[in-house]
Write an enzyme that holds these catalytic residues in place. Structure first.
Site, PDB file in Angstrom:
ATOM      1  N   HIS A 185     -13.685   9.244  -4.210  1.00 19.20           N
ATOM      2  CA  HIS A 185     -12.387   9.293  -4.901  1.00 19.20           C
ATOM      3  C   HIS A 185     -12.536   8.607  -6.259  1.00 19.20           C
ATOM      4  O   HIS A 185     -13.257   7.619  -6.391  1.00 19.20           O
ATOM      5  CB  HIS A 185     -11.304   8.600  -4.061  1.00 19.20           C
ATOM      6  CG  HIS A 185      -9.931   8.842  -4.628  1.00 19.20           C
ATOM      7  ND1 HIS A 185      -9.434   8.110  -5.681  1.00 19.20           N
ATOM      8  CD2 HIS A 185      -8.983   9.761  -4.323  1.00 19.20           C
ATOM      9  CE1 HIS A 185      -8.227   8.575  -5.997  1.00 19.20           C
ATOM     10  NE2 HIS A 185      -7.928   9.568  -5.180  1.00 19.20           N
ATOM     11  N   GLU A 189      -9.862  16.545  -8.478  1.00 14.16           N
ATOM     12  CA  GLU A 189      -8.769  15.657  -8.876  1.00 14.16           C
ATOM     13  C   GLU A 189      -9.016  15.174 -10.304  1.00 14.16           C
ATOM     14  O   GLU A 189      -9.718  14.176 -10.506  1.00 14.16           O
ATOM     15  CB  GLU A 189      -8.703  14.449  -7.947  1.00 14.16           C
ATOM     16  CG  GLU A 189      -8.465  14.806  -6.495  1.00 14.16           C
ATOM     17  CD  GLU A 189      -7.816  13.652  -5.744  1.00 14.16           C
ATOM     18  OE1 GLU A 189      -6.703  13.846  -5.258  1.00 14.16           O
ATOM     19  OE2 GLU A 189      -8.410  12.556  -5.674  1.00 14.16           O
ATOM     20  N   ASN A 249      -3.409  11.234   1.003  1.00 18.79           N
ATOM     21  CA  ASN A 249      -4.216  10.034   0.783  1.00 18.79           C
ATOM     22  C   ASN A 249      -3.245   8.886   0.535  1.00 18.79           C
ATOM     23  O   ASN A 249      -2.657   8.800  -0.540  1.00 18.79           O
ATOM     24  CB  ASN A 249      -5.139  10.246  -0.427  1.00 18.79           C
ATOM     25  CG  ASN A 249      -5.874   8.974  -0.829  1.00 18.79           C
ATOM     26  OD1 ASN A 249      -5.841   7.977  -0.106  1.00 18.79           O
ATOM     27  ND2 ASN A 249      -6.531   8.998  -1.984  1.00 18.79           N
ATOM     28  N   SER A 290      -0.841  14.503  -8.803  1.00 15.24           N
ATOM     29  CA  SER A 290       0.607  14.709  -8.987  1.00 15.24           C
ATOM     30  C   SER A 290       1.124  16.013  -8.371  1.00 15.24           C
ATOM     31  O   SER A 290       1.979  16.680  -8.948  1.00 15.24           O
ATOM     32  CB  SER A 290       0.975  14.621 -10.473  1.00 15.24           C
ATOM     33  OG  SER A 290       0.643  13.338 -10.979  1.00 15.24           O
ATOM     34  N   LYS A 306      -3.786   5.815   0.140  1.00 15.70           N
ATOM     35  CA  LYS A 306      -4.334   4.720  -0.686  1.00 15.70           C
ATOM     36  C   LYS A 306      -3.983   3.369  -0.029  1.00 15.70           C
ATOM     37  O   LYS A 306      -3.905   3.300   1.193  1.00 15.70           O
ATOM     38  CB  LYS A 306      -3.832   4.850  -2.126  1.00 15.70           C
ATOM     39  CG  LYS A 306      -4.122   6.258  -2.687  1.00 15.70           C
ATOM     40  CD  LYS A 306      -3.930   6.402  -4.163  1.00 15.70           C
ATOM     41  CE  LYS A 306      -4.284   7.834  -4.574  1.00 15.70           C
ATOM     42  NZ  LYS A 306      -4.179   8.068  -6.005  1.00 15.70           N
ATOM     43  N   GLU A 311     -10.798   6.575  -7.791  1.00 15.46           N
ATOM     44  CA  GLU A 311     -10.528   5.129  -7.798  1.00 15.46           C
ATOM     45  C   GLU A 311     -11.723   4.348  -7.254  1.00 15.46           C
ATOM     46  O   GLU A 311     -11.996   3.226  -7.692  1.00 15.46           O
ATOM     47  CB  GLU A 311      -9.239   4.838  -7.007  1.00 15.46           C
ATOM     48  CG  GLU A 311      -8.013   5.304  -7.789  1.00 15.46           C
ATOM     49  CD  GLU A 311      -6.863   5.824  -6.954  1.00 15.46           C
ATOM     50  OE1 GLU A 311      -6.771   5.484  -5.763  1.00 15.46           O
ATOM     51  OE2 GLU A 311      -6.039   6.592  -7.511  1.00 15.46           O
ATOM     52  N   GLY A 365      -1.540  10.137 -10.225  1.00 12.98           N
ATOM     53  CA  GLY A 365      -0.522   9.094 -10.308  1.00 12.98           C
ATOM     54  C   GLY A 365       0.200   9.055 -11.651  1.00 12.98           C
ATOM     55  O   GLY A 365       0.900   8.086 -11.947  1.00 12.98           O
TER      56      GLY A 365
HETATM   57  P1  13P Z   1      -1.128  11.439  -6.836  1.00 11.01           P
HETATM   58  O1  13P Z   1      -0.671  12.587  -5.969  1.00 11.01           O
HETATM   59  O2  13P Z   1      -0.305  10.198  -6.644  1.00 11.01           O
HETATM   60  O3  13P Z   1      -1.280  11.846  -8.254  1.00 11.01           O
HETATM   61  O4  13P Z   1      -2.600  11.031  -6.322  1.00 11.01           O
HETATM   62  C1  13P Z   1      -3.581  12.003  -6.194  1.00 11.01           C
HETATM   63  C2  13P Z   1      -4.746  11.407  -5.480  1.00 11.01           C
HETATM   64  O5  13P Z   1      -5.444  10.577  -6.027  1.00 11.01           O
HETATM   65  C3  13P Z   1      -5.016  11.854  -4.111  1.00 11.01           C
HETATM   66  O6  13P Z   1      -6.262  11.424  -3.678  1.00 11.01           O
END
Ligand code: 13P
Length: 261
Positions: free
Chosen positions: A100, A172, A14, A217, A16, A102, A178
């Site tokens: 997601h 997740e 992903n 992560s 982003k 976010e 992150g």
């Molecule tokens: P990270 O791997 O940066 O923690 O992000 C995970 C994520 O949100 C994938 O959709």
């Protein structure tokens, strides 16, 4: 064949809101050059919308699949700024992320809206990857299963269990996204097993075949332990999907788990 063997591992990036035309070209070139000749796992990338055509062109005739990071719950109309499932299919996308964390936290997507997006993806023949997960406060309050169940039940109520035969779930935990703080393989496995049991109560067959990815992560150093767990069927990768080296390190671990090497 065990149930886990019937669910090929999926390593999905992903991206982003990262990238440029140059970066996308280089990243895909690196991934294509570094993948095993015959990957024993599946690979997918989720670029920002504007790079979907570039990705489509670059990965055609390769093992890499792709999709968008969200879609509109509507099919067409006066929805300024939105992208429909039909538009994604027009560029040969075959998957799409929905819900997601976010999108939920920064853009206010409700469980209901996420369910509508899941339904829209299926209407257009896209494979929805439903993202679920609890915040740190919810985990500390012992509400992890309750939150994940609420997020999944909203979609189940809308589309029914059979629809999950065409989807993927990504667990997740928000506190692991992150942050560099990964759920331990045992912590993740416990939630994955809970998710599978939730769906098994509606259909054992669908639950057994449903891929459930872990996200938060994931790195080359923890992917092997996570992907080796019986109910973890791959990863949804954020930060480590942005360089070929880091993404391929995860792919290497997926290949090891998938081939038993
Ligand atoms: P990270 O791997 O940066 O923690 O992000 C995970 C994520 O949100 C994938 O959709």
């Amino acid at each position: 064949m065990t149930d886990a063997q019937q669910r090929p591992l999926l390593v999905a990036g992903n991206w982003k809101m990262h990238g440029s035309r140059v970066m996308v070209a280089e990243l895909l070139q690196d991934i294509l050059a570094g993948l095993p000749e015959k990957p024993a796992f599946q690979v997918a990338v989720f670029p920002p919308f504007v790079y979907v055509p570039q990705v489509a062109e670059t990965v055609a005739d390769s093992p890499i699949r792709f999709g968008a990071q969200t879609l509109s719950e509507h099919d067409a109309g006066a929805y300024t700024g939105e992208i429909s499932g039909a538009m994604l299919v027009d560029f040969n996308a075959d998957m799409v992320l929905v819900g997601h964390s976010e999108r939920r936290s920064l853009y206010g997507e409700s469980d209901q809206q996420v369910a509508d997006k899941f339904a829209a993806a299926l209407r257009h023949g896209l494979k929805p990857v439903l993202c679920v997960g609890e915040t740190l406060a919810e985990r500390e309050a012992g509400q992890t299963n309750e939150v994940v169940a609420r997020q999944i039940n909203a979609v189940l109520d809308k589309v029914g269990i059979e629809a999950f035969g065409k989807g993927v779930i990504a667990y997740e935990p928000v506190w692991a996204i992150g942050t560099g703080k990964t759920a331990s393989a045992d912590q993740a496995q416990a939630v994955h097993a809970f998710i599978r049991s939730l769906l098994a109560a509606k259909s054992d067959t669908i639950a057994r075949l449903l891929p459930i990815l872990y996200g938060g992560s994931v790195k080359g150093g923890n992917a092997y332990d996570l992907f080796s767990m019986p109910d973890i069927d791959g990863g949804l990768i954020g930060g480590a999907s942005l360089t070929g080296k880091d993404f391929l390190a995860i792919c290497d671990q997926a290949q090891k788990v998938a081939t038993g090497a």
